[in-house]
Design an enzyme around this catalytic site. Structure first.
Site, PDB file in Angstrom:
ATOM      1  N   THR A 174      17.456   0.022 -18.518  1.00 19.39           N
ATOM      2  CA  THR A 174      16.590   1.184 -18.725  1.00 19.39           C
ATOM      3  C   THR A 174      17.305   2.442 -18.235  1.00 19.39           C
ATOM      4  OG1 THR A 174      15.476   0.799 -16.600  1.00 19.39           O
ATOM      5  CG2 THR A 174      14.497  -0.190 -18.567  1.00 19.39           C
TER       6      THR A 174
ATOM      7  N   ALA B 199       7.026   3.705 -13.472  1.00 20.64           N
ATOM      8  CA  ALA B 199       7.434   3.712 -14.884  1.00 20.64           C
ATOM      9  C   ALA B 199       8.239   2.459 -15.216  1.00 20.64           C
ATOM     10  CB  ALA B 199       8.244   4.962 -15.190  1.00 20.64           C
ATOM     11  N   GLY B 200       9.183   2.114 -14.344  1.00 24.85           N
ATOM     12  CA  GLY B 200       9.986   0.914 -14.571  1.00 24.85           C
ATOM     13  C   GLY B 200       9.146  -0.356 -14.511  1.00 24.85           C
ATOM     14  N   ASP B 201       8.170  -0.375 -13.621  1.00 24.95           N
ATOM     15  CA  ASP B 201       7.284  -1.548 -13.505  1.00 24.95           C
ATOM     16  C   ASP B 201       6.400  -1.684 -14.742  1.00 24.95           C
ATOM     17  OD1 ASP B 201       8.314  -2.065 -10.966  1.00 24.95           O
ATOM     18  OD2 ASP B 201       6.839  -0.760 -10.010  1.00 24.95           O
TER      19      ASP B 201
ATOM     20  N   ALA C 160       2.999  -6.062  -7.663  1.00 26.61           N
ATOM     21  CA  ALA C 160       1.620  -5.743  -8.040  1.00 26.61           C
ATOM     22  C   ALA C 160       1.584  -4.801  -9.236  1.00 26.61           C
ATOM     23  CB  ALA C 160       0.878  -5.135  -6.851  1.00 26.61           C
TER      24      ALA C 160
ATOM     25  N   VAL D 229       0.870  -1.165   0.000  1.00 19.03           N
ATOM     26  CA  VAL D 229       0.000   0.000   0.000  1.00 19.03           C
ATOM     27  C   VAL D 229       0.914   1.224   0.000  1.00 19.03           C
ATOM     28  CG1 VAL D 229      -1.729   1.314   1.270  1.00 19.03           C
ATOM     29  CG2 VAL D 229      -1.870  -1.182   1.178  1.00 19.03           C
TER      30      VAL D 229
END
Length: 304
Positions: free
Chosen positions: A222, A252-254, A44, A13
């Site tokens: 990246t 962004a990376g996820d 997630a 969370v």
């Protein structure tokens, strides 16, 4: 045709705070907006991104019995992912991340692992059938390394491609390194693992060679606004990023990982095309605040 992907990772969370600038040590600053809670966790985020990009997605994770993550399950279901292997910890609370974003869109993140760090190899074994039938399994380092090793062993024996996003970066045991097919660090994570600072294309190549020499088949580094560097045996290059107005770089990376594993190999999408597709997806994410709320749908990416 769609890829079948298993994501092993964290559910957090995110406690989110927007500030004009970061406070200096000992300084107190007033903020105009109160703290908000969003769904997060690198696992997630990547699972939602993978599912929203159209892949058949199974998520392996762990939460506490405190109910903190209950609101996230609606988003998981809406994205269409399989959540049968999100388990409850008997002893640990749900993981949390405390995120501060400044006016320039840069962020700092402090992570409390909680139930994420209670994921065991035995938990992974419960999802063995899903891992064996997947095209890819991706993991990050917000869950215990022994659980990742077990998942990658199952995958390797079944001929499933393993993808590691080594974030947050730490030195990795040889057993895990020997099980990685694709590694996707950012430039800072690559430096921590290889010991080689990423400053130019030559140092990118040196980093890639370090990973290739370990037996890893595909290296994808990246670089944010600079784009993405890739290397395989006999080929390497830089794929340009998309220039957009950055609001928040969280997730962004996820998003890149999710889009990459959902696209690579589908409809003959080659490595460079999959990276470009992932860059497009990440460029949409940085234009919105928050983590999971900012992750786009495949239809949005296709319209770029």
């Amino acid at each position: 045709m769609t890829n079948k992907v298993v994501i092993l990772g964290s559910t957090n969370v995110d406690q989110f705070l927007t500030v004009e600038r970061y406070a200096k040590p000992g300084e107190t600053l007033h903020v105009e907006k109160g703290q908000k809670s969003y769904g997060g966790g690198k696992g997630a985020n990547q699972a939602i991104a993978t599912a929203r990009m159209g892949a058949e997605t199974t998520f392996i994770s762990k939460v506490g019995k405190d109910g903190l993550a209950d609101f996230m399950f609606d988003d998981f279901k809406e994205a269409g992912m399989n959540i049968d292997y999100i388990l409850e910890s008997e002893t640990e609370d749900t993981g949390q991340a405390f995120i501060t974003v400044d006016a320039e869109g840069s962020n700092t993140i402090y992570v409390y692992g909680g139930a994420n760090m209670a994921i065991t190899p035995e938990d992974v074994d419960k999802a063995a059938s899903k891992i064996k039938e997947a095209d890819y399994i991706a993991a990050q380092l917000e869950v215990p390394v022994p659980a990742i090793i077990q998942a990658f062993k199952i995958a390797r024996e079944a001929g499933v491609t393993t993808v590691l996003n080594p974030a947050p970066a730490e030195k990795l045991p040889e057993e895990l390194l020997s099980l990685i097919d694709v590694i996707v660090p950012n430039e800072f994570e690559a430096e921590i693992l290889s010991g080689i600072p990423v400053t130019d294309e030559k140092s990118m190549a040196q980093n890639a060679d370090y990973f290739l020499d370990l037996g890893i088949k595909v290296v994808v580094i990246t670089l944010g606004e600079q784009g993405t560097y890739y290397a395989v045996e006999g080929d390497s290059g830089l794929v340009k990023a998309y220039t957009v107005q950055t609001v928040d770089t969280t997730a962004a990376g996820d998003t890149f990982i999710g889009a990459f594993v959902s696209g690579f190999g589908v409809s003959k999408m080659n490595l460079v095309e999959a990276i470009d597709y992932a860059n497009k997806a990440a460029s949409l994410t940085v234009q919105k605040p928050g983590a999971q709320a900012s992750i786009p749908l495949a239809s949005e990416v296709d319209n770029i």
